[in-house]
Design a protein around this motif. Structure first.
Motif, PDB file in Angstrom:
ATOM      1  N   ASP A 102      90.333  21.679 -84.372  1.00 24.74           N
ATOM      2  CA  ASP A 102      90.340  21.058 -85.696  1.00 24.74           C
ATOM      3  C   ASP A 102      91.720  21.161 -86.339  1.00 24.74           C
ATOM      4  O   ASP A 102      92.075  20.352 -87.187  1.00 24.74           O
ATOM      5  N   THR A 103      92.529  22.130 -85.903  1.00 27.11           N
ATOM      6  CA  THR A 103      93.893  22.269 -86.419  1.00 27.11           C
ATOM      7  C   THR A 103      94.927  22.075 -85.313  1.00 27.11           C
ATOM      8  O   THR A 103      96.103  22.371 -85.511  1.00 27.11           O
TER       9      THR A 103
ATOM     10  N   GLY B  58      90.834  32.749 -88.110  1.00 28.96           N
ATOM     11  CA  GLY B  58      90.790  33.312 -89.451  1.00 28.96           C
ATOM     12  C   GLY B  58      92.167  33.442 -90.057  1.00 28.96           C
ATOM     13  O   GLY B  58      93.163  32.981 -89.499  1.00 28.96           O
ATOM     14  N   PRO B  59      92.257  34.116 -91.207  1.00 30.87           N
ATOM     15  CA  PRO B  59      93.529  34.195 -91.927  1.00 30.87           C
ATOM     16  C   PRO B  59      94.599  34.998 -91.182  1.00 30.87           C
ATOM     17  O   PRO B  59      95.785  34.816 -91.429  1.00 30.87           O
TER      18      PRO B  59
ATOM     19  N   ALA C  86      95.074  34.879 -87.856  1.00 29.78           N
ATOM     20  CA  ALA C  86      95.213  34.295 -86.520  1.00 29.78           C
ATOM     21  C   ALA C  86      96.647  34.399 -86.003  1.00 29.78           C
ATOM     22  O   ALA C  86      96.872  34.698 -84.828  1.00 29.78           O
ATOM     23  N   PHE C  87      97.618  34.161 -86.868  1.00 24.99           N
ATOM     24  CA  PHE C  87      99.026  34.211 -86.461  1.00 24.99           C
ATOM     25  C   PHE C  87      99.374  35.589 -85.906  1.00 24.99           C
ATOM     26  O   PHE C  87     100.051  35.700 -84.881  1.00 24.99           O
ATOM     27  N   TRP C  88      98.920  36.640 -86.568  1.00 19.95           N
ATOM     28  CA  TRP C  88      99.271  38.002 -86.137  1.00 19.95           C
ATOM     29  C   TRP C  88      98.564  38.386 -84.844  1.00 19.95           C
ATOM     30  O   TRP C  88      99.131  39.083 -84.003  1.00 19.95           O
ATOM     31  N   TRP C  89      97.331  37.915 -84.656  1.00 22.84           N
ATOM     32  CA  TRP C  89      96.650  38.131 -83.377  1.00 22.84           C
ATOM     33  C   TRP C  89      97.408  37.425 -82.255  1.00 22.84           C
ATOM     34  O   TRP C  89      97.590  37.973 -81.165  1.00 22.84           O
ATOM     35  N   ASP C  90      97.853  36.193 -82.521  1.00 20.01           N
ATOM     36  CA  ASP C  90      98.614  35.442 -81.519  1.00 20.01           C
ATOM     37  C   ASP C  90      99.943  36.128 -81.204  1.00 20.01           C
ATOM     38  O   ASP C  90     100.363  36.185 -80.045  1.00 20.01           O
TER      39      ASP C  90
END
Length: 196
Positions: free
Chosen positions: A53-54, A143-144, A146-150
């Motif tokens: 979706d993104t 979730g909010p 997501a960037f840090w998990w990646d």
């Protein structure tokens, strides 16, 4: 007598076969299996298409909380696992083709397992950059944060590559025809079987 002298002058035309490629292939496949089994199936943090979706490539969105969406994500997870399986199978085939003596010793070799760690790290780096950042088709955990998990996934990949290179670098090569490291005046990093 002449044939013995000629045989003595013959030099091998090829050096020892490197186990770099089979190690990396095994690492890529095994790293993919860890990702797919742990993150896709057990923790269910993401599937192959859960962030479309993104995404930046215009793939239809398949939410994992609907039957249709979960079916499509499961198909793509299966394709992903097939690629991982083919990487492991290829790594085993190349390793078998390159190792004709001392197979048990090679499986215990720090050289092989160093390259496996490098391959796993390369899997994380490529998958993390391509799927998470460039295509955006899924993230390690949505979730909010997501960037840090990646970013953590990419950092783990870089760490695995570094540790793998260190493990491989500290390994002693296997001397041809023996179960020991060679007695080599050039030191432990001198030429030897499966040194790379």
């Amino acid at each position: 007598m002449a044939s013995t002298a000629a045989h003595a002058r013959e030099k091998p035309t090829t050096g020892p076969r490197s186990i770099r490629l089979p190690g990396i292939l095994l690492g890529v496949g095994l790293g993919g299996f860890v990702d797919g089994i742990l993150l896709h199936q057990l923790l269910q943090w993401h599937h192959m298409l859960t962030s479309t979706d993104t995404a930046r490539i215009g793939v239809k969105y398949y939410p994992a909380d609907t039957v249709t969406g979960l079916e499509m994500n499961t198909v793509w997870d299966g394709i992903f696992h097939t690629v991982c399986w083919l990487a492991v199978l290829s790594g085993l085939a190349v390793l078998h083709a390159r190792v004709t003596h001392h197979r048990r010793r090679v499986w215990a070799s720090r050289v092989l397992w160093g390259w496996v760690l490098v391959g796993w790290g390369l899997f994380n780096l490529v998958e993390g950059v391509v799927d998470h950042q460039i295509l955006g088709i899924h993230h390690v955990r949505g979730g909010p944060d997501a960037f840090w998990w990646d970013m953590g996934f990419l950092a783990l990949g870089a760490l695995l590559v570094a540790v793998g290179l260190l493990v491989r670098r500290g390994a002693r090569p296997l001397a041809p025809g023996t179960d020991e490291a060679p007695r080599n005046p050039e030191g432990p990093r001198g030429p030897g079987r499966y040194a790379r």
